[in-house]
Design an enzyme around this catalytic site. Structure first.
Site, mmCIF file in Angstrom:
data_model
loop_
_atom_site.group_PDB
_atom_site.id
_atom_site.type_symbol
_atom_site.label_atom_id
_atom_site.label_comp_id
_atom_site.label_asym_id
_atom_site.label_seq_id
_atom_site.Cartn_x
_atom_site.Cartn_y
_atom_site.Cartn_z
ATOM 1 C CB CYS A 58 -55.798 -16.712 22.588
ATOM 2 S SG CYS A 58 -56.348 -14.999 22.805
ATOM 3 C CG HIS A 97 -57.755 -13.108 18.836
ATOM 4 N ND1 HIS A 97 -57.309 -14.149 19.622
ATOM 5 C CD2 HIS A 97 -56.911 -13.039 17.763
ATOM 6 C CE1 HIS A 97 -56.247 -14.700 19.058
ATOM 7 N NE2 HIS A 97 -55.993 -14.054 17.935
ATOM 8 C CG ASP A 101 -48.906 11.676 16.629
ATOM 9 O OD1 ASP A 101 -48.022 12.545 16.825
ATOM 10 O OD2 ASP A 101 -48.945 10.951 15.627
ATOM 11 C CG ASP A 130 -48.641 4.240 17.769
ATOM 12 O OD1 ASP A 130 -49.559 4.489 16.963
ATOM 13 O OD2 ASP A 130 -47.481 4.708 17.626
ATOM 14 C CB CYS A 133 -59.247 -12.960 23.838
ATOM 15 S SG CYS A 133 -59.645 -13.836 22.305
ATOM 16 C CB CYS A 185 -59.525 -17.849 22.050
ATOM 17 S SG CYS A 185 -58.675 -17.108 20.638
#
Length: 377
Positions: free
Chosen positions: A308, A339, A96, A270, A310, A313
């Site tokens: 999930c 996560h 940015d 974003d 990840c 999890c």
């Protein structure tokens, strides 16, 4: 980069209504769209290793010109090999311009035609950011997508104030584009402003198209307006953007915001929400959000989300994460951030599939109905 650097270009694979899916080609690799960019403001996605961010499915991350120009400094980053090498992320990075951060320093800055004079929030040092300097900093950082400097007026401003601000932003956009020049494999994005005024958004989009950018961002949203107003603004803004260039909705957002943005033709997003929430005990799931501080999780042996993939999890229970949160263990921030970023990337993958299979409307309805059932638990 060599003469063989791939061209910066959007390759559309499928459309469904206004929604699109495809590949944004850059000199540092491909970005699958629609894409969510984890925010690494100062060169790190908080509580995550670069390889962990990649494992969530992210193709690109975001950095910030304002923060990096103040510390450690763009020239220093350049001497150290550029931002990719400095932070250990070899895939694309969007930076940015710093305009939003500078504009938020309302008591510490002065806007002129030339740029913005401001005081550093770190040590009070006097700084100056012009369109040319913003592009120079991003070139020194070596980012792959570089944003123009624009003025970001506060939500709720009068039409007169927004129109005056828009005119300045368009003049700055032209100067930014000239300063960017041509950088093989990299892109320069213009930013559509105009508040929630349809004729001003159209004027901004037309002015930016006349200048000619590699991509077009929609700025000035997710700044306090209701979601319905944001969607309405997208409805009358996106049709004025080129179909063959990527479209980026800046600073958005919540999962349901993203779904609504994709339905309306946005390609890139974003937001700090998944990482910030991870550091504050909130987890996103397909059934809404969870607050791991709540006592109801103290003896729950199940995962955050059975769907999930990840590590939080697959390896840990809600009970353990509740314990880690309550005892202020760093691992709580790490696991919940991992996560949340995984959830966001899985959401983007599901959106891409839904567009490719021409069922985005059904997906959006089903997601909103399910996600809205529980906002926190």
């Amino acid at each position: 980069m060599s003469d063989q650097t791939p061209a910066f270009a959007l390759e559309l694979h499928a459309t469904d209504g206004a929604a699109r899916t495809g590949i944004l080609h850059t000199g540092r690799g491909d970005i699958r769209t629609p894409a969510f960019m984890p925010v690494g403001t100062v060169g790190s996605v908080k509580a995550m290793l670069p390889q962990s961010v990649r494992e969530t499915g992210a193709d690109i991350i975001l950095g910030n010109t304002y923060h990096l120009m103040l510390r450690p400094g763009a020239e220093r980053v350049a001497r150290l090999g550029g931002l990719h090498k400095f932070c250990g992320w070899e895939r694309p990075i969007l930076t940015d311009s710093g305009g939003f951060q500078v504009m938020s320093l309302s008591k510490l800055r002065k806007i002129t035609e030339e740029g913005v004079a401001f005081q550093s929030h770190i040590d009070g040092a006097k700084e100056f950011l012009s369109p040319e300097r913003a592009m120079e900093i991003q070139r020194l950082l070596g980012s792959d997508i570089q944003m123009v400097l624009d003025e970001c007026p506060a939500f709720g401003g009068s039409e007169e104030v927004i129109e005056k601000s828009l005119a300045l932003s368009m003049r700055w956009a032209k100067r930014s584009r000239i300063a960017f020049g041509e950088q093989p494999g990299k892109g320069n994005f213009g930013i559509v402003q105009g508040g929630t005024f349809e004729h001003l958004r159209k004027r901004s989009a037309e002015a930016l198209k006349e200048i000619g950018f590699h991509g077009y961002a929609v700025g000035g949203l997710a700044v306090g307006e209701p979601q319905a107003m944001m969607f309405e603004t997208l409805d009358f803004t996106v049709p004025h953007l080129p179909t063959d260039r990527p479209r980026y909705l800046m600073g958005v957002g919540k999962p349901d915001d993203i779904v609504g943005g994709v339905v309306r033709g946005i390609d890139m997003f974003d937001c700090v929400l998944p990482t910030r929430s991870g550091r504050n005990a909130q987890a996103f799931t397909w059934d809404g959000t969870l607050n791991l501080r709540n006592a109801c999780h103290a003896e729950d042996t199940g995962p955050i989300d059975t769907e999930c993939r990840c590590p939080a999890c697959r390896q840990f229970s809600r009970a353990y994460l509740h314990h880690a949160v309550k005892t202020n263990e760093i691992i709580a921030s790490m696991l919940l951030t991992w996560h949340n970023l995984t959830f966001y990337q899985d959401l983007m993958a599901a959106l891409r599939t839904a567009v490719a299979e021409k069922r985005i409307a059904d997906f959006a309805r089903t997601f909103i109905a399910r996600y809205g059932e529980r906002k926190s638990g």
